[in-house]
Design a protein around this motif. Structure first.
Motif, PDB file in Angstrom:
ATOM      1  N   LEU A  21       0.829  -1.209   0.000  1.00 46.82           N
ATOM      2  CA  LEU A  21       0.000   0.000   0.000  1.00 46.82           C
ATOM      3  C   LEU A  21       0.864   1.259   0.000  1.00 46.82           C
ATOM      4  O   LEU A  21       0.549   2.241  -0.683  1.00 46.82           O
ATOM      5  N   PHE A  59       1.458   4.705   7.074  1.00 44.90           N
ATOM      6  CA  PHE A  59       2.017   6.048   6.936  1.00 44.90           C
ATOM      7  C   PHE A  59       3.484   6.174   7.342  1.00 44.90           C
ATOM      8  O   PHE A  59       4.236   6.861   6.642  1.00 44.90           O
ATOM      9  N   PRO A 104      -3.600   1.877   9.154  1.00 47.05           N
ATOM     10  CA  PRO A 104      -3.031   3.209   8.905  1.00 47.05           C
ATOM     11  C   PRO A 104      -1.748   3.451   9.686  1.00 47.05           C
ATOM     12  O   PRO A 104      -0.823   4.090   9.168  1.00 47.05           O
ATOM     13  N   ARG A 135      -5.218  11.267  -2.881  1.00 44.39           N
ATOM     14  CA  ARG A 135      -6.019  11.759  -1.760  1.00 44.39           C
ATOM     15  C   ARG A 135      -7.093  10.745  -1.372  1.00 44.39           C
ATOM     16  O   ARG A 135      -7.320  10.494  -0.195  1.00 44.39           O
ATOM     17  N   ILE A 136      -7.732  10.141  -2.388  1.00 43.71           N
ATOM     18  CA  ILE A 136      -8.785   9.162  -2.093  1.00 43.71           C
ATOM     19  C   ILE A 136      -8.195   7.964  -1.356  1.00 43.71           C
ATOM     20  O   ILE A 136      -8.741   7.502  -0.353  1.00 43.71           O
ATOM     21  N   LEU A 137      -7.028   7.492  -1.820  1.00 37.05           N
ATOM     22  CA  LEU A 137      -6.401   6.342  -1.161  1.00 37.05           C
ATOM     23  C   LEU A 137      -5.989   6.697   0.270  1.00 37.05           C
ATOM     24  O   LEU A 137      -6.186   5.906   1.198  1.00 37.05           O
ATOM     25  N   THR A 138      -5.447   7.908   0.460  1.00 32.92           N
ATOM     26  CA  THR A 138      -5.054   8.349   1.802  1.00 32.92           C
ATOM     27  C   THR A 138      -6.256   8.327   2.740  1.00 32.92           C
ATOM     28  O   THR A 138      -6.179   7.801   3.853  1.00 32.92           O
ATOM     29  N   VAL A 139      -7.379   8.892   2.283  1.00 34.94           N
ATOM     30  CA  VAL A 139      -8.567   8.940   3.127  1.00 34.94           C
ATOM     31  C   VAL A 139      -9.073   7.530   3.416  1.00 34.94           C
ATOM     32  O   VAL A 139      -9.415   7.204   4.554  1.00 34.94           O
ATOM     33  N   THR A 140      -9.071   6.664   2.391  1.00 41.21           N
ATOM     34  CA  THR A 140      -9.553   5.286   2.578  1.00 41.21           C
ATOM     35  C   THR A 140      -8.755   4.564   3.648  1.00 41.21           C
ATOM     36  O   THR A 140      -9.303   3.857   4.486  1.00 41.21           O
ATOM     37  N   ILE A 141      -7.437   4.751   3.627  1.00 44.81           N
ATOM     38  CA  ILE A 141      -6.599   4.045   4.589  1.00 44.81           C
ATOM     39  C   ILE A 141      -6.694   4.685   5.971  1.00 44.81           C
ATOM     40  O   ILE A 141      -6.748   3.996   6.978  1.00 44.81           O
ATOM     41  N   LEU A 142      -6.735   6.019   6.002  1.00 49.43           N
ATOM     42  CA  LEU A 142      -6.688   6.716   7.287  1.00 49.43           C
ATOM     43  C   LEU A 142      -8.009   6.634   8.045  1.00 49.43           C
ATOM     44  O   LEU A 142      -8.021   6.584   9.279  1.00 49.43           O
ATOM     45  N   LEU A 143      -9.118   6.613   7.316  1.00 49.11           N
ATOM     46  CA  LEU A 143     -10.443   6.679   7.947  1.00 49.11           C
ATOM     47  C   LEU A 143     -10.638   5.667   9.098  1.00 49.11           C
ATOM     48  O   LEU A 143     -11.123   6.045  10.160  1.00 49.11           O
TER      49      LEU A 143
END
Lengths: 280, 283
Positions: free
Chosen positions: B84, B166, B162, B98-106
């Protein structure tokens, strides 16, 4: 020639394995949220999948819950939501106000002190939340003073400090000391230089920290689970008390509101720090 | 002219944050003090009885389940986190990133209840997975994935992913292109480059991330509570049960100290591991 970690063509089993594992990771991350969202539009009373019909009835239910004051339960959803927001805003303001000067002192100060302090302020991140919840509960009980909303604000504050401080330090790192010196040589006092030069430059990092504090506090469950009382309770606790026995579709609709709010806020943080700093 | 911080100003700038974190430090000390209290319900005298009382098969099983689940979840999360992180750093489009970041972080940030609802809907007896498998005729009776270790494991992997991704992303950003190019121009295959160049270079980041993921999973509370029911007694849930039906405060504090020692041990061990291996690589 740039050697990618994920080659666009060729690569055979390597590329396949990497993309396969990444896809599973994305599915595990996103499926629960996606299913909650789909089921919240279901028209039936139970939570069987797939929904046979779609409707907005559960959304209407949630709105009705907020509009018509529910007197049957001890703690209304309106009170819980207002408490959640109030706690999150207080936590956000205090954590940011204390972290800005600390970030300044750490970045401009000695290296040794900085390392120690960063370690100290990372501790809440790895400390088991259950134990923290029990400890704060014991302390609150032994105080024998009614501290109202602060019984939730104070533990939340400890939780968000690591995130806010990291964002502030990240913002502070990029500001060269020459800018401050220039301001001082033009006659500004050191404090004035910080206020007029450093803080405006830190703005994006400060904002990111503010939002981070807001979402973490608003979504916190574990510590609040130990600290809540009949008078001071938050939205996650209200949701828990409602679904202890069975899952009610209107709670799913409420969850979707929370999901959307969180996604918007995370997008905002990501935009603010725009790859310049690490999220944590 | 220098604007070096005077000691006093440094202290004044740090003071508000130190006051804000003081209750946390107080809570840490309080738990320690309670765990060696002579009385079960209040702090009174000194005794190690609370620790001795924990030497039961039940508590031992709880420690074992905690270590086992946290360990498996950590390995699984790391296996997914590395690809990832590669994907996240190689995406060209800012929107996709950005979409992938949000998906993983959420999952780390979102209200844990909402995620538990999601897993219940996915894994429950009439949930998505069972309906799909039954629809395809693979199974006849629903398989039980909820309120056992499988459900807890999936929840742990999801919420801790997450924390794995990161830190590795920032190590990947610091990876030197020259090393990869050199290996590639010498004709090494992708797998060879991955195991002989990329992984050794990323090792400090991977070990650091894995230790945080393990500590996070070992101290999980909401996920085992909501997805494991009474059946999966991870330490977090076991500690809650000590105070909620049993009011054994000093026992809960002692069990808490054991949990803290466990996570700290892993963190210290991993930082030692990073130091030793990086010295060997350099030498």
């Amino acid at each position: 020639m740039r050697v990618g970690l994920l080659p666009n063509e060729g690569g055979g089993t390597y590329r396949f394995t990497m993309l396969f594992l990444a896809t599973i990771g994305i599915l595990i991350s996103s499926l629960p949220v996606i299913v909650v969202t789909i089921m919240s539009f279901s028209a039936s009373d139970n939570t069987g999948f797939p929904p046979t019909e779609f409707s907005l009835r559960w959304y209407a239910d949630v709105i009705a819950l907020f509009v018509n004051e529910d007197t049957s339960s001890a703690q209304s959803v309106v009170d819980s939501t207002l408490t959640s927001i109030l706690v999150a805003v207080i936590v956000m303001v205090i954590s940011t106000l204390v972290c800005i000067p600390l970030a300044y002192a750490l970045v401009r100060g000695q290296r040794k002190i900085r390392e120690g302090m960063e370690l100290l302020f990372t501790l809440p991140l790895v400390f088991p939340l259950v134990i923290l919840g029990i400890a704060f509960l014991l302390i609150a009980e032994s105080l024998r003073v009614e501290i109202g909303i602060w019984r939730i604000v104070i533990p939340h504050l400890a939780l968000v400090l690591p995130f806010v401080l990291r964002n502030c330090i990240g913002a502070m790192n990029g500001i060269s000391i020459e800018l401050e010196e220039a301001a001082i040589s033009l006659g500004a006092s050191p404090l004035r230089a910080i206020w007029d030069v450093v803080i405006p430059l830190m703005r994006a990092g400060i904002l990111a920290g503010l939002i981070f504090a807001l979402i973490i506090s608003f979504n916190e469950f574990t510590i609040t689970f130990f600290m809540y009382t009949i008078d001071v309770s938050t939205l996650p606790i209200w949701m828990y008390s409602r679904t202890v026995s069975s899952l009610d579709p209107s709670t799913l609709a409420l969850s979707v509101f929370i999901i959307v709010a969180d996604i918007v806020l995370i997008m905002l943080v990501d935009k603010l720090i725009a790859g310049r700093a690490n999220l944590f | 002219m220098s604007i070096a911080l005077s000691r006093n100003r440094m202290l004044a700038f740090s003071l508000p944050a130190l006051i804000a974190i003081l209750p946390f430090l107080g809570a840490c000390f309080y738990i320690f003090r309670f765990s060696i209290s002579g009385d079960k319900a209040s702090i009174d005298g000194y005794s190690i009885k609370a620790y001795l009382d924990l030497m039961t098969p039940f508590f031992g099983r709880s420690v074992w389940v905690t270590i086992k689940l946290a360990f498996i979840a950590t390995i699984a999360a790391m296996l997914m986190a590395v690809p990832l992180a590669f994907l996240l750093t190689s995406l060209k489009s800012p929107l996709a990133r950005r979409i992938l970041t949000v998906t993983i972080l959420l999952p780390l940030i979102l209200n844990l209840l909402v995620q538990a609802y999601g897993w219940i809907l996915l894994l429950g007896p009439s949930g998505v997975l069972n309906s799909a498998l039954r629809g395809m005729g693979i199974i006849e009776r629903p398989i039980f994935l909820l309120f056992n270790e499988t459900g807890v494991l999936l929840g742990l992997i999801q919420t801790s992913l997450p924390l794995a991704v990161f830190p590795i992303v920032s190590s990947v950003r610091g990876l030197s292109q020259e090393h990869l190019e050199a290996a590639s121009s010498l004709g090494a295959s992708q797998w060879r480059i991955f195991f002989d160049v990329t992984v050794p270079l990323l090792r400090p980041g991977i070990v650091g991330a894995a230790s945080i993921v393990f500590a996070f999973n070992a101290s999980a509370f909401a996920i085992p509570l909501l997805l494991g029911g009474r059946r999966v007694q991870m330490l977090g849930v076991a500690i809650r049960d000590m105070i909620s039906p049993m009011f054994n405060w000093s026992g809960a504090a002692a069990a808490g100290m054991i949990l803290i020692s466990l996570t700290l041990l892993i963190l210290v061990f991993s930082s030692w591991l990073v130091r030793v291996t990086s010295e060997r690589t350099r030498g």
